[in-house]
Design a protein around this motif. Structure first.
Motif, mmCIF file in Angstrom:
data_model
loop_
_atom_site.group_PDB
_atom_site.id
_atom_site.type_symbol
_atom_site.label_atom_id
_atom_site.label_comp_id
_atom_site.label_asym_id
_atom_site.label_seq_id
_atom_site.Cartn_x
_atom_site.Cartn_y
_atom_site.Cartn_z
ATOM 1 N N ARG A 10 0.822 -1.204 0.000
ATOM 2 C CA ARG A 10 0.000 0.000 0.000
ATOM 3 C C ARG A 10 0.868 1.271 0.000
ATOM 4 N N LEU A 14 0.937 4.237 -2.719
ATOM 5 C CA LEU A 14 0.681 5.641 -2.390
ATOM 6 C C LEU A 14 1.831 6.531 -2.872
ATOM 7 N N ARG A 16 3.593 5.836 -5.430
ATOM 8 C CA ARG A 16 3.730 5.543 -6.860
ATOM 9 C C ARG A 16 5.128 5.002 -7.191
ATOM 10 N N VAL A 90 -2.029 15.754 -20.066
ATOM 11 C CA VAL A 90 -1.864 14.419 -19.476
ATOM 12 C C VAL A 90 -3.086 13.575 -19.837
ATOM 13 N N VAL A 93 -7.956 12.867 -16.685
ATOM 14 C CA VAL A 93 -8.194 12.543 -15.282
ATOM 15 C C VAL A 93 -9.701 12.511 -15.105
ATOM 16 N N VAL A 94 -10.232 11.335 -14.779
ATOM 17 C CA VAL A 94 -11.688 11.232 -14.641
ATOM 18 C C VAL A 94 -12.095 11.701 -13.251
ATOM 19 N N GLU A 95 -13.012 12.643 -13.216
ATOM 20 C CA GLU A 95 -13.479 13.167 -11.916
ATOM 21 C C GLU A 95 -14.621 12.329 -11.388
ATOM 22 N N PHE B 100 -0.970 12.380 -5.066
ATOM 23 C CA PHE B 100 -0.632 12.545 -6.480
ATOM 24 C C PHE B 100 -1.804 13.073 -7.272
ATOM 25 N N TYR B 101 -1.555 14.125 -8.008
ATOM 26 C CA TYR B 101 -2.566 14.668 -8.904
ATOM 27 C C TYR B 101 -1.814 15.491 -9.944
ATOM 28 N N PRO B 102 -2.273 15.522 -11.198
ATOM 29 C CA PRO B 102 -1.474 16.188 -12.232
ATOM 30 C C PRO B 102 -1.228 17.686 -11.971
ATOM 31 N N MET B 289 -17.450 11.991 -4.718
ATOM 32 C CA MET B 289 -16.195 12.140 -5.473
ATOM 33 C C MET B 289 -15.325 10.945 -5.160
ATOM 34 N N SER B 291 -13.351 9.090 -6.631
ATOM 35 C CA SER B 291 -12.008 8.956 -7.189
ATOM 36 C C SER B 291 -10.926 9.383 -6.199
ATOM 37 N N LYS B 292 -11.250 10.277 -5.265
ATOM 38 C CA LYS B 292 -10.205 10.764 -4.370
ATOM 39 C C LYS B 292 -10.139 10.010 -3.033
ATOM 40 N N GLU B 294 -9.181 7.074 -2.072
ATOM 41 C CA GLU B 294 -7.994 6.324 -1.751
ATOM 42 C C GLU B 294 -6.845 7.223 -1.308
ATOM 43 N N ALA B 295 -6.864 8.457 -1.797
ATOM 44 C CA ALA B 295 -5.745 9.358 -1.547
ATOM 45 C C ALA B 295 -5.789 9.977 -0.154
ATOM 46 N N ASP B 297 -4.843 9.089 2.652
ATOM 47 C CA ASP B 297 -3.726 8.860 3.556
ATOM 48 C C ASP B 297 -2.594 9.801 3.127
ATOM 49 N N ARG B 299 0.055 11.022 4.740
ATOM 50 C CA ARG B 299 1.412 10.794 5.264
ATOM 51 C C ARG B 299 2.163 12.107 5.484
#
Lengths: 95, 504
Positions: A10, A14, A16, A90, A93-95, B100-102, B289, B291-292, B294-295, B297, B299
């Motif tokens: 995990r 996180l 990556r 890029v 990115v699906v919202e 992480f996000y563009p 929303m 999609s977010k 999981e993010a 955590d 840290r």
């Protein structure tokens, strides 16, 4: 606190960082070792000792509120794998 | 310092299928610091620039670049804290919030987690005269804004503009003390007003300088009071966070919808899931929303590129001494000093510029008359033409002149409105205009009497009727005012007409 294989997977996700399934066991053991060492440090009695935030007697450096940078779009975009109309582009990115 | 007294309103109740519900609302407001350059780089913060032109190598997170903090941003956060009567922390720490996000090239946002620059404070949210909600502030921390992702320029791609990346934000976190959608909107309005008074944030919601995340949960009457007594949040319902709203109207609509959505789930025997939602103003609904998720955590850890931020108490004290008079104090002073109503004082102090304008008009004059003219005539006209007070064609000095001419009996209230119109369209000195254009009120008894006599003589039948029906006297007064082009003193005319008709 021991890190198990699932936690290692995990954390890698996180951050990556791609870690092969075969490497996870070793990685988890190494991370656990680091944490165990930290726990040993935690045994030291630091009652009344101020946390040290720097090895040099320095304060956070500050700057004046002036525009001194920017206007270098070509440089900013130079390393982008893909850029269009002045934007980074890029995969959607699906919202 | 004078203070007004307020009582707290009851929480808003929503009737469910089974019994009544209340809502509990907490807010995180992101206010952009009014700095010229970014929090940790020298790139410009100007709105509306060509994409990626206000970006430095620091903002783009090129390897080896180091952040250097903007001292103006530190000062503004401290000003905001003092303006919200909050504790200023002389020691604070910048942390990395990792995700992480563009539009976040660093892979982390520099923020403050365990040690924010500002601690507990409070905001008094005025709701109506004599009624206000005291909303406790938990903290304010400084952090970087992210860039902008545009999803609709291409079916396959997301376009990223980093101009906003690294712009300084103050995140102002409230306690869950807000009890209705209206209070939530008023809370944002009050914060915006205070920040604008302080000059810490321009409050421009269209340009995104002020955005709000809203936490909403629902509970049964009595639960909230139990929470305040025990401090135990588990007696409240599960909350959902609605992200990134930049309009007072949408904030209200979103909260209203969200509360009803949660009530419907609970009354149906379900459970509310803690999650982040987005408000869609077109549909009038909030949606998940996922999609977010999981993010979440993040840290957090202290940013090794930045030493802790330490402030000197003397420096903080100097800032405290330089603060302007804030809305609550100004409003209370207006009521005490000028005798205006609390409502009028609220209108006059909504913006610092309008309050200053009013004071320039009211100085040495009757405060109520000044308030009346500033609010009804001037603000009314400015609103109608969509102009700001700074752009008013009539100056405080000119408006004061009009009020002086009324006070001295030189012009009537009706003529004063004509004079205001002339000042608005042509400008000039009020006293001189009155003089040159013969607008002066006739107070000479002889002249008024002559005009009254003429009107009476010309209407013998009406005179007879009026003797039987005294209310007809008003018609004669009107005729005399007409004959004198509105310049006769109406009180004097009225008295004379009645005396001569014998209907006193």
């Amino acid at each position: 606190m021991a890190i198990d294989k699932d936690t290692a997977r995990r954390v890698a996700h996180l951050a990556r960082i791609r870690v092969e399934e075969t490497e996870l066991e070793t990685l988890a053991r190494e991370l656990s070792g680091i944490l165990e060492f930290m726990e040993q440090l935690a045994e030291v009695d630091v009652e009344g000792v101020e946390p040290m935030t720097s090895v040099t007697p320095m304060a956070l450096k500050r700057r004046k509120d002036e525009v001194t940078d920017g206007g270098i779009r070509d440089k900013i975009l130079a390393n982008a794998p893909d850029a269009r109309d002045g934007f980074f582009t890029v995969p959607k990115v699906v919202e | 310092m004078t203070q007004l007294t307020y009582r707290e309103p009851p929480a808003k109740r929503i009737a469910g299928a089974v019994g009544e519900w209340e809502m509990v609302i907490g807010m995180e407001v992101h206010a952009q610091v009014s700095s010229k350059s970014k929090l940790f780089s020298g790139a410009s913060t100007a709105f509306g620039a060509e994409p990626n032109t206000n970006v430095s190598l620091v903002d783009a997170a090129m390897p080896g670049m180091l952040p250097v903090i903007n001292e103006f941003c530190i000062e503004q956060a401290v000003r905001a804290g003092l303006g919200l009567k909050a504790k200023i922390n002389l020691f604070s720490v910048f942390d990395r919030k990792n995700y992480f996000y563009p539009d976040l090239p660093q892979g982390y946002q520099i923020s403050q987690y365990k040690h924010p620059i500002v601690g507990e404070g409070e905001v008094l949210v005025d709701l109506e005269p004599g009624v206000a909600r005291r909303v406790r502030i938990e903290r304010i921390h400084l952090e970087q804004d992210a860039g902008k992702s545009i999803h609709d320029l291409d079916p396959e791609l997301t376009y990223v503009d980093l101009n906003r990346t690294g712009v300084a934000l103050m995140e102002i976190v409230s306690r869950p003390d807000i009890r209705s959608p209206e209070e939530a909107a008023e809370y944002v309005r009050k914060l915006r007003q205070i920040l604008r008074y302080l000059g810490a944030c321009d409050g421009n919601m269209q340009e995104g300088s002020l955005r709000a995340d809203v936490n909403v949960s629902v509970c049964r009457p009595g639960d909230y009071e139990r929470f305040r007594e025990t401090g135990d949040p588990s007696v409240l319902g599960t909350r959902c966070e609605i992200k990134n709203m930049n309009s007072m109207r949408f904030i209200q609509q979103a909260i209203d919808y969200e509360a009803r959505r949660q009530i419907a789930i609970l009354e149906d025997g379900g459970t509310v899931e803690q999650e982040t939602r987005l408000y869609d103003p077109n549909k009038g609904r909030t949606r998940s929303m996922r999609s977010k998720e999981e993010a979440h955590d993040y840290r957090y850890f202290p940013d090794p590129d930045l030493l802790p931020l330490t402030l000197e108490q003397a420096w903080v004290d100097a800032i405290a001494a330089s603060l302007p008079e804030l809305p609550d104090e100004k409003k209370a002073r207006f009521v005490a000093q000028y005798g205006v109503t609390e409502y009028d004082a609220s209108v006059l102090t909504a913006e610092r510029e309008s309050a200053d304008f009013f004071e320039a008009v009211a100085r040495g004059r009757d405060g109520k008359a000044a308030a009346n003219w500033v609010i009804n005539e001037l603000f009314g006209r400015l609103n109608k033409e969509g102009r700001a007070i700074s752009d008013s064609p009539v100056s405080a000095e000119q408006l004061g002149g009009v009020i002086d001419l009324i006070a001295s009996g030189d012009i009537s209230g009706k003529i004063a409105k004509d004079l205001f119109e002339i000042l608005w369209t042509e400008g000039g000195d009020p006293a001189r205009i009155v003089e040159e254009r013969g607008m002066k009120q006739v107070t000479d008894e002889g002249a008024i009497e002559k005009a009254v006599d003429e009107v009476l003589a010309a209407n013998p039948d009406k005179v007879e009727q009026a003797k039987a029906k005294p209310s007809l006297a008003g018609w004669f007064v009107g005729q005399v005012m007409k004959a004198t082009q509105g310049k006769a003193n109406p009180q004097a005319v009225n008295a004379l007409v009645r005396r001569k008709l014998g209907v006193e």
